[in-house]
Design a protein around this motif. Structure first.
Motif, PDB file in Angstrom:
ATOM      1  N   LYS A   3       8.518   0.771  -3.556  1.00 22.38           N
ATOM      2  CA  LYS A   3       8.896   2.136  -3.586  1.00 22.38           C
ATOM      3  C   LYS A   3       8.215   3.188  -2.775  1.00 22.38           C
ATOM      4  N   ALA A   4       6.696   2.513  -3.518  1.00 19.43           N
ATOM      5  CA  ALA A   4       5.576   3.268  -2.833  1.00 19.43           C
ATOM      6  C   ALA A   4       5.488   2.785  -0.903  1.00 19.43           C
ATOM      7  N   VAL A   5       5.482   1.462  -0.727  1.00 18.84           N
ATOM      8  CA  VAL A   5       5.332   1.901   0.816  1.00 18.84           C
ATOM      9  C   VAL A   5       6.814   2.572   1.337  1.00 18.84           C
ATOM     10  N   ASN A   6       7.492   1.907   0.735  1.00 21.62           N
ATOM     11  CA  ASN A   6       9.097   3.186   1.191  1.00 21.62           C
ATOM     12  C   ASN A   6       8.499   4.874   1.212  1.00 21.62           C
ATOM     13  N   ALA A   7       8.488   4.887   0.485  1.00 20.88           N
ATOM     14  CA  ALA A   7       7.519   6.873   0.298  1.00 20.88           C
ATOM     15  C   ALA A   7       6.515   7.005   1.425  1.00 20.88           C
TER      16      ALA A   7
ATOM     17  N   LEU B 137       1.459  -2.309   3.126  1.00 24.60           N
ATOM     18  CA  LEU B 137       1.207  -3.229   2.580  1.00 24.60           C
ATOM     19  C   LEU B 137      -0.383  -3.199   2.754  1.00 24.60           C
ATOM     20  N   GLY B 138      -1.808  -3.090   2.079  1.00 22.89           N
ATOM     21  CA  GLY B 138      -2.607  -3.608   2.760  1.00 22.89           C
ATOM     22  C   GLY B 138      -3.646  -3.444   1.455  1.00 22.89           C
TER      23      GLY B 138
ATOM     24  N   GLU C 169      -2.915  -1.494  -2.007  1.00 22.27           N
ATOM     25  CA  GLU C 169      -1.909  -0.092  -1.551  1.00 22.27           C
ATOM     26  C   GLU C 169      -0.898  -0.058  -0.748  1.00 22.27           C
ATOM     27  N   ALA C 170      -0.147   0.992  -0.817  1.00 20.11           N
ATOM     28  CA  ALA C 170       0.560   1.011   0.701  1.00 20.11           C
ATOM     29  C   ALA C 170       0.115   2.167   1.360  1.00 20.11           C
ATOM     30  N   VAL C 171      -0.208   2.709   2.173  1.00 18.29           N
ATOM     31  CA  VAL C 171      -0.545   3.447   3.717  1.00 18.29           C
ATOM     32  C   VAL C 171       0.108   3.812   4.853  1.00 18.29           C
ATOM     33  N   ALA C 172      -0.205   4.316   5.201  1.00 16.45           N
ATOM     34  CA  ALA C 172       0.851   4.662   6.470  1.00 16.45           C
ATOM     35  C   ALA C 172       0.034   5.447   7.077  1.00 16.45           C
ATOM     36  N   THR C 173      -0.541   4.872   8.810  1.00 18.23           N
ATOM     37  CA  THR C 173      -0.983   4.776   9.489  1.00 18.23           C
ATOM     38  C   THR C 173      -0.341   5.873  11.035  1.00 18.23           C
ATOM     39  N   ALA C 174      -0.790   7.072  11.912  1.00 20.79           N
ATOM     40  CA  ALA C 174      -0.193   7.177  12.800  1.00 20.79           C
ATOM     41  C   ALA C 174      -0.242   6.586  14.093  1.00 20.79           C
TER      42      ALA C 174
END
Ligand code: MN3
Length: 212
Positions: A128-132, A145-146, A155-160
């Motif tokens: 759920k967290a990674v999908n969000a 997932l880092g 933590e679930a993180v996004a990079t651009a």
């Protein structure tokens, strides 16, 4: 980091066949499998990042030798973009596996399972967290997932764009560029995400976590 963190960049071999992740990442059924999204992704996209990164680092060496500051600065963007693309895809191929060969099978016990329980309340919470994080990306980028070595938490993180995940130990990366899913799922990112969890290589993730 693994050997792909070295100059010159080299396109790694895929650790499975181009059709091995079907039906989640396809070697398209249409037109007698004349092309596969995975083949394009690896042999065209990733190969291009490798070639452009190596060209930019050579140019940087020349600029350094020529003591040309403007040229050095001008090359930074290409090095970041293509070097990130190379590192991210190298991590990605290794954190996928055919579902017939362990893909999607989350360990029922062990340090990674314990940490996921602690930080997300279990695998469903993690997804759920990674999908969000993935769905929150505007434009192209990566969901991760880092492991955060400072907070000692997952933590679930996004990079651009092709920015690599710095400051974390990347355990699982999910390519959220359209080229990763458009041929299979068109614009429906949620369907791609639902499918990709079936081919996540948790063995690789657990190894990365144990080294972290
Ligand atoms: Mn890609």
């Amino acid at each position: 980091m693994a050997s792909f963190n070295k100059i010159p960049a080299v396109l790694p071999q895929l650790p499975y066949a181009y059709n091995a992740l079907e039906p989640h990442v396809s070697a398209t059924i249409m037109a007698r499998r004349r092309f596969s999204p995975l083949l394009l992704h690896h042999s065209k996209h990733h190969a291009t990042y490798v070639a452009n990164f190596n060209k930019a680092t050579e140019d940087l060496q020349a600029a350094t030798q020529a003591q040309d500051i403007r040229k050095q600065i001008a090359l930074q963007a290409a090095i970041k973009f293509n070097g990130g693309g190379h590192i991210n895809h190298s991590l990605f191929w290794e954190n996928l596996a055919p579902s017939s060969n362990g893909g999607g099978k989350f360990p029922s016990s062990g340090p990674l399972a314990d940490q996921v329980q602690k930080d997300f309340g279990g695998l469903d919470g993690l997804k759920k967290a990674v999908n969000a994080a993935a769905l929150g990306i505007q434009g192209s980028g990566w969901a991760w997932l880092g492991y955060n070595p400072t907070s000692k938490k997952l933590e679930a993180v996004a990079t651009a764009n092709q920015d690599p995940l710095l400051g974390y130990v990347p355990l699982v990366g999910i390519d959220m560029w359209e080229h990763a899913f458009y041929l299979d799922y068109k614009n429906v990112k949620q369907s791609y995400l639902d499918a990709i969890w079936n081919v996540i290589n948790w063995e690789t993730a657990a190894e990365r976590f144990s080294k972290a």
